[in-house]
Scaffold this motif. Structure first.
Motif, short mmCIF file in Angstrom:
data_model
loop_
_atom_site.label_atom_id
_atom_site.label_comp_id
_atom_site.label_asym_id
_atom_site.label_seq_id
_atom_site.Cartn_x
_atom_site.Cartn_y
_atom_site.Cartn_z
N LYS A 79 1.07 -1.21 0.27
CA LYS A 79 -0.15 -0.34 0.16
C LYS A 79 0.45 1.53 -0.02
CE LYS A 79 -4.62 -1.56 2.39
NZ LYS A 79 -5.12 -1.40 3.14
N GLU A 80 2.05 1.60 1.12
CA GLU A 80 3.04 2.25 1.08
C GLU A 80 3.61 2.62 -0.29
OE1 GLU A 80 3.37 4.91 3.21
OE2 GLU A 80 1.32 4.74 4.41
N ARG A 81 4.39 1.23 -0.68
CA ARG A 81 4.45 1.16 -1.64
C ARG A 81 4.08 1.78 -3.28
NH1 ARG A 81 6.91 -4.03 -4.79
NH2 ARG A 81 8.75 -2.74 -6.13
N THR A 82 2.92 1.96 -2.74
CA THR A 82 2.26 2.25 -4.45
C THR A 82 1.75 4.00 -4.36
OG1 THR A 82 0.15 0.99 -3.87
CG2 THR A 82 2.08 -0.57 -5.35
N PRO A 88 11.90 -0.88 -2.24
CA PRO A 88 12.82 -0.99 -2.95
C PRO A 88 12.89 0.14 -3.81
CG PRO A 88 10.61 -2.85 -2.10
CD PRO A 88 10.42 -1.84 -1.95
N GLU A 89 12.19 1.08 -4.88
CA GLU A 89 12.23 1.61 -5.56
C GLU A 89 13.04 3.12 -4.95
OE1 GLU A 89 9.51 -0.97 -6.62
OE2 GLU A 89 9.42 0.70 -5.17
N GLU A 90 13.07 3.37 -3.72
CA GLU A 90 13.62 4.16 -3.15
C GLU A 90 15.25 3.69 -2.81
OE1 GLU A 90 12.56 6.91 0.56
OE2 GLU A 90 12.91 4.64 1.53
N LEU A 91 14.98 2.46 -1.98
CA LEU A 91 16.44 1.59 -1.74
C LEU A 91 17.80 1.28 -3.47
CD1 LEU A 91 15.41 -0.96 0.49
CD2 LEU A 91 16.74 1.17 1.56
N ILE A 92 17.04 1.41 -4.53
CA ILE A 92 17.26 0.99 -5.38
C ILE A 92 17.65 2.71 -5.88
CG2 ILE A 92 17.27 1.12 -8.05
CD1 ILE A 92 15.37 -1.54 -7.60
N ALA A 93 17.10 4.02 -5.76
CA ALA A 93 17.30 5.51 -5.55
C ALA A 93 18.94 5.58 -5.29
CB ALA A 93 16.39 6.28 -5.86
N ALA A 94 18.75 5.54 -3.88
CA ALA A 94 19.71 5.66 -2.67
C ALA A 94 20.78 4.86 -3.92
CB ALA A 94 20.09 5.20 -2.24
N ALA A 101 18.55 10.40 -8.01
CA ALA A 101 17.87 9.64 -8.57
C ALA A 101 16.57 9.25 -8.01
CB ALA A 101 18.78 7.92 -8.21
N ALA A 102 16.20 9.30 -8.94
CA ALA A 102 14.13 9.20 -9.17
C ALA A 102 13.65 8.12 -10.23
CB ALA A 102 13.58 10.48 -9.66
N VAL A 103 14.15 7.37 -8.72
CA VAL A 103 13.07 5.91 -9.67
C VAL A 103 11.72 5.42 -9.42
CG1 VAL A 103 12.62 3.23 -9.68
CG2 VAL A 103 15.02 4.01 -9.26
N THR A 104 11.19 5.80 -11.12
CA THR A 104 9.51 5.08 -11.29
C THR A 104 9.63 3.95 -11.73
OG1 THR A 104 9.59 7.18 -12.65
CG2 THR A 104 8.25 5.63 -13.03
N LEU A 105 7.78 3.01 -10.62
CA LEU A 105 7.01 1.73 -10.14
C LEU A 105 6.05 2.22 -11.22
CD1 LEU A 105 7.26 -0.74 -9.40
CD2 LEU A 105 6.41 0.15 -7.34
N ASP A 106 6.03 2.25 -12.05
CA ASP A 106 4.45 1.83 -12.86
C ASP A 106 4.09 0.68 -12.88
OD1 ASP A 106 2.58 2.60 -14.03
OD2 ASP A 106 3.39 3.91 -15.65
N LYS A 107 2.76 0.13 -13.54
CA LYS A 107 1.78 -0.86 -13.42
C LYS A 107 1.86 -0.98 -15.45
CE LYS A 107 -1.46 -4.07 -12.52
NZ LYS A 107 -2.41 -3.75 -11.61
N ASP A 108 2.67 -1.95 -16.36
CA ASP A 108 2.08 -2.48 -17.68
C ASP A 108 0.79 -3.80 -17.77
OD1 ASP A 108 3.39 -4.10 -17.27
OD2 ASP A 108 5.51 -2.77 -18.30
N ALA A 109 1.30 -4.02 -19.25
CA ALA A 109 0.00 -5.12 -19.73
C ALA A 109 0.58 -6.18 -18.47
CB ALA A 109 0.04 -5.30 -20.83
N GLY A 153 2.53 -6.46 -15.57
CA GLY A 153 2.59 -6.02 -14.14
C GLY A 153 3.10 -4.68 -14.01
N PHE A 154 3.34 -4.76 -12.75
CA PHE A 154 4.68 -4.09 -12.28
C PHE A 154 5.73 -3.06 -12.52
CE2 PHE A 154 1.33 -3.65 -9.31
CZ PHE A 154 0.93 -1.93 -8.98
N ALA A 155 6.45 -2.49 -13.22
CA ALA A 155 7.79 -2.53 -13.87
C ALA A 155 8.62 -1.54 -13.18
CB ALA A 155 8.24 -3.06 -15.70
N LEU A 156 9.25 -1.19 -12.96
CA LEU A 156 10.62 0.36 -13.26
C LEU A 156 10.49 0.63 -14.77
CD1 LEU A 156 13.52 -0.71 -11.04
CD2 LEU A 156 10.95 0.17 -10.24
N THR A 157 10.53 2.12 -14.96
CA THR A 157 9.82 2.74 -16.19
C THR A 157 11.39 3.32 -16.41
OG1 THR A 157 8.46 3.96 -16.02
CG2 THR A 157 7.76 1.50 -16.65
N GLU A 158 11.40 3.99 -15.74
CA GLU A 158 12.34 4.94 -15.84
C GLU A 158 12.90 5.74 -14.18
OE1 GLU A 158 12.26 9.51 -17.60
OE2 GLU A 158 9.89 8.67 -17.23
#
Length: 143
Positions: free
Chosen positions: A36-39, A48-54, A82-90, A92-97
């Motif tokens: 819930k917090e992740r999204t 996880p995205e924040e940790l990848i960004a760091a 670093a700003a990591v974008t998590l988005d949903k595509d066809a 599932g979820f993926a890092l997009t940018e």
């Protein structure tokens, strides 16, 4: 010289209502996370995205420091976000940018050498290479 780093995560419950804790192997960070917090737009927990960004910001900064020093212009300071974008595509979820933004103070460094070094760090740092399937952009400012 191969170096292996480890971290771990513990999760309890289903995806929507569960939660977990992430522990870095170095023991310098431990934090809660949830789907819930992740999204959510404004999260008060880690993810996880924040940790990848760091990790990406740190890796890029070290690579850039090495390249600038090799070029004869050791930097006085490098600040990278670093700003990591998590988005949903066809599928599932993926890092997009990942958007890297850096400000560098390196006296005597020309704009051309700066651009060459920042682009080399962007494509050559180990985290960028590991995330090569994700679109990575860079905004770099020589200050």
């Amino acid at each position: 010289m191969a170096i292996t780093r480890k971290s771990d995560a513990h999760w309890s419950g289903d995806l929507m209502n569960g939660q977990g804790t992430i522990h870095l192997g170095s023991k310098v960070f431990e934090g809660p996370y949830s789907f819930k917090e992740r999204t959510s737009e404004h999260s008060s927990l880690t993810n996880p995205e924040e940790l990848i960004a760091a990790g990406h910001a740190g890796c890029f900064s070290m690579a850039l420091s090495a390249l600038l020093t090799q070029a004869g212009f050791p930097p006085e300071s490098i600040k990278t976000t670093a700003a990591v974008t998590l988005d949903k595509d066809a599928t599932g979820f993926a890092l997009t940018e990942i958007n890297l933004s850096t400000k560098v103070h390196a006296p005597g460094l020309s704009q051309a050498d700066f651009e060459r070094c920042t682009q080399s760090a962007k494509t050559g740092c180990p985290i960028s290479r590991a995330l090569s399937t994700v679109k990575i952009t860079l905004a770099a400012e020589l200050v």
